[in-house]
Design an enzyme around this catalytic site. Structure first.
Site, PDB file in Angstrom:
ATOM      1  N   PHE A   1       1.047  -1.369  -0.651  1.00 13.20           N
ATOM      2  CA  PHE A   1      -0.033   0.746  -0.064  1.00 13.20           C
ATOM      3  C   PHE A   1       0.908   1.547   0.075  1.00 13.20           C
ATOM      4  O   PHE A   1       0.338   2.315  -0.654  1.00 13.20           O
ATOM      5  CB  PHE A   1      -0.479  -0.041   1.644  1.00 13.20           C
ATOM      6  CG  PHE A   1      -0.325   0.479   2.391  1.00 13.20           C
ATOM      7  CD1 PHE A   1      -0.936   1.888   2.466  1.00 13.20           C
ATOM      8  CD2 PHE A   1       0.774  -0.228   3.645  1.00 13.20           C
ATOM      9  CE1 PHE A   1      -0.141   2.136   4.127  1.00 13.20           C
ATOM     10  CE2 PHE A   1       1.105   0.204   4.785  1.00 13.20           C
ATOM     11  CZ  PHE A   1       0.336   1.685   4.949  1.00 13.20           C
ATOM     12  N   LYS A   2       2.118   1.040   0.730  1.00 12.55           N
ATOM     13  CA  LYS A   2       2.984   2.081   0.679  1.00 12.55           C
ATOM     14  C   LYS A   2       3.747   2.932  -1.107  1.00 12.55           C
ATOM     15  O   LYS A   2       3.988   4.077  -0.944  1.00 12.55           O
ATOM     16  CB  LYS A   2       4.487   2.060   1.422  1.00 12.55           C
ATOM     17  CG  LYS A   2       3.575   1.960   2.509  1.00 12.55           C
ATOM     18  CD  LYS A   2       5.362   0.631   3.343  1.00 12.55           C
ATOM     19  CE  LYS A   2       4.393   0.677   4.964  1.00 12.55           C
ATOM     20  NZ  LYS A   2       5.527   0.215   5.762  1.00 12.55           N
TER      21      LYS A   2
END
Length: 530
Positions: free
Chosen positions: A126-127
């Site tokens: 998700f980063k």
């Protein structure tokens, strides 16, 4: 927008009462000079009309709207913001309906569980959502450095990005800036099986000349010590153009606001359609004041319905983004979901933030964190944006190992409940993580990575404060944790995305750093050598 609203940024620790920063200044600072974290001095408050408008937008268009609330257009014109956002998400694999963050519906007993897949970027975590934007943003700053310097934005001639990672941040940061002119990146990650082999290979095999990786013989919290010390040396940081794109950087938090808004709107769409289907099946026509209820668009009244987000939490950056979205007017509740390193769960259930005696190696290694540094942002916001209190609380915590900032006092933030209960929480054991992965694979034919399994476990274990749908934030592609998936599911093999194929055949180019080395001196030397 800007005729009505102009945002400036302040430090959670205050610096001085009259000191503030613009967006570009805040991003380039990373940590504030006093060691605090940057936050907007005042958050924009979103009207129901704005939420209604936003509910019709794509993820990318919504992200542009969110960014333009915080970016100073004299530094970055809004048209350039749009270009940066579109460039950032051009590299994402979009599996269904051209969505950056697909929201999947899972039928669970008498309800539906929503899953926001936030992991379709180049490092499969998700980063990537924020990192890709920041990579383009930093390149933009360098490209326009002369103009920005005239506006008192201290853009260096070159940048050295320093990353301390518990697993996924490092590879996402590398993917964001690799081969970008004028940017060097140093990544320190825990060695000796403290992260998965694939996580390490995603960092340790990158041979781009501007990428420098170090395998540190310690935990992520131990790596944070020399990392923070470098940023405390402001003259050194400024001389060498040192910055970080860890979740301490405001730009990371800003982009992470977006998936809360986007998933919220998709869930409302789903709930509305389900209600319409149920009504049609019962042969009931629902009307208000003689008018049929709308079925094609989201109404203002529907936007008031709450949704709970279950958020895998390590350094607390993803969860603080949700808290900020909530503070801006998005009607959501939050649940911080942790593994057996349960400092956050202990706080949100007892009101005492207490250092863990040890960091345990868990089945969800990216969350093996004992000091969630973004919790300082929550303390500052929940404590009435009082930097003196924040400094006192953080000093007490650092000196004694524990602090009780809001001991069981009622709060207006959550209907009179004690302030520390404003966010729900849950801790998952390794056994619970594996059991959730196994059951979900069998029952729903859906494979979870272990960090996402923590959120799913929590959603089933802790009921919402009042009836509302729950959405789990899925933070990583299960292929990144193929061995853990295989062990939990009795041998299930996850197809590897193309970016993971062949990693094990590539040479390791990272440098191992032993425990008896002076890590701070090593890091300074690495920076100056560039």
């Amino acid at each position: 927008r800007w005729e009505l609203w102009m945002v400036v940024f302040v430090s959670t620790r205050g610096c001085s009462a009259d000191q503030s920063w613009t967006f570009a200044q805040a991003v380039l600072q990373g940590y504030a000079p006093d060691g605090g974290l940057m936050l907007p001095a005042v958050l924009p408050q979103l009207s129901e009309e704005t939420l209604l408008k936003w509910s019709e937008l794509s993820y990318i268009d919504l992200c542009i709207e969110v960014c333009c609330l915080f970016v100073d257009p004299t530094e970055i014109p809004f048209a350039d913001v749009a270009v940066l956002v579109r460039s950032a998400f051009a590299v994402f694999a979009l599996p269904t309906h051209n969505q950056v963050v697909p929201v999947v519906e899972i039928e669970e007993r008498d309800t539906v569980l929503y899953l926001a897949e936030c992991y379709h970027g180049p490092s499969l975590a998700f980063k990537d959502l924020a990192m890709q934007f920041i990579g383009h943003l930093l390149a933009y700053f360098l490209q326009h450095k002369e103009r920005l310097r005239e506006q008192k934005v201290p853009v260096p001639d070159r940048m050295v990005i320093v990353i301390s990672t518990s697993g996924d941040t490092g590879s996402a940061a590398i993917e964001a800036v690799r081969s970008k002119p004028g940017i060097e990146i140093i990544v320190m990650y825990p060695a000796n099986n403290r992260i998965t082999k694939l996580q390490e290979l995603q960092m340790a095999t990158v041979q781009d000349k501007n990428v420098h990786t170090f395998a540190m013989d310690g935990t992520s919290d131990e790596i944070d010590v020399p990392f923070k010390k470098v940023f405390d040396d402001v003259p050194f940081k400024e001389k060498y153009g040192v910055n970080s794109i860890n979740a301490l950087n405001w730009a990371r938090i800003m982009i992470q606001l977006n998936h809360y808004f986007y998933a919220y709107f998709r869930i409302l769409d789903s709930q509305r359609k389900r209600q319409a289907t149920d009504t049609a099946e019962r042969g009931v026509t629902v009307a208000t004041d003689g008018q049929a209820c709308p079925t094609a668009t989201t109404t203002t009244s529907e936007l008031l319905k709450p949704v709970r987000f279950a958020v895998p939490s390590g350094a607390f950056g993803n969860c603080i983004a949700g808290w900020i979205a909530k503070s801006m007017g998005l009607p959501i509740e939050l649940m911080a979901c942790v593994n057996k390193n349960d400092i956050l769960h202990n706080y949100f259930t007892t009101g005492v933030l207490r250092k863990l005696p040890d960091i345990h190696v868990s089945k969800a290694p990216a969350m093996d964190i004992g000091i969630p540094y973004n919790f300082e942002r929550w303390l500052y916001m929940a404590g009435g944006q009082d930097p003196q209190k924040t400094v006192e609380w953080m000093r007490t915590f650092e000196e004694t190992g524990h602090v009780s900032p809001f001991p069981t006092e009622p709060s207006e933030l959550d209907g009179g409940a004690p302030l520390h209960t404003a966010i729900q929480s849950c801790s998952a054991s390794d056994e619970a993580i594996q059991a959730t992965m196994a059951e979900f694979a069998v029952t729903h034919k859906y494979v979870l990575d272990p960090h996402s399994a923590v959120a799913v476990h929590a959603s089933r274990t802790v009921a919402p404060k009042r009836p509302m749908p729950t959405c789990c934030i899925l933070t990583a592609h299960p292929a990144k944790f193929g061995e853990l998936v295989k062990a939990a599911t009795g041998g299930m093999v996850v197809d590897e995305p193309a970016c993971l194929v062949g990693l094990e055949e590539k040479p390791i180019v990272s440098t191992f750093v032993s425990r008896d080395c002076d890590w701070y001196a090593m890091l300074r030397a690495a920076i100056t050598s560039l």
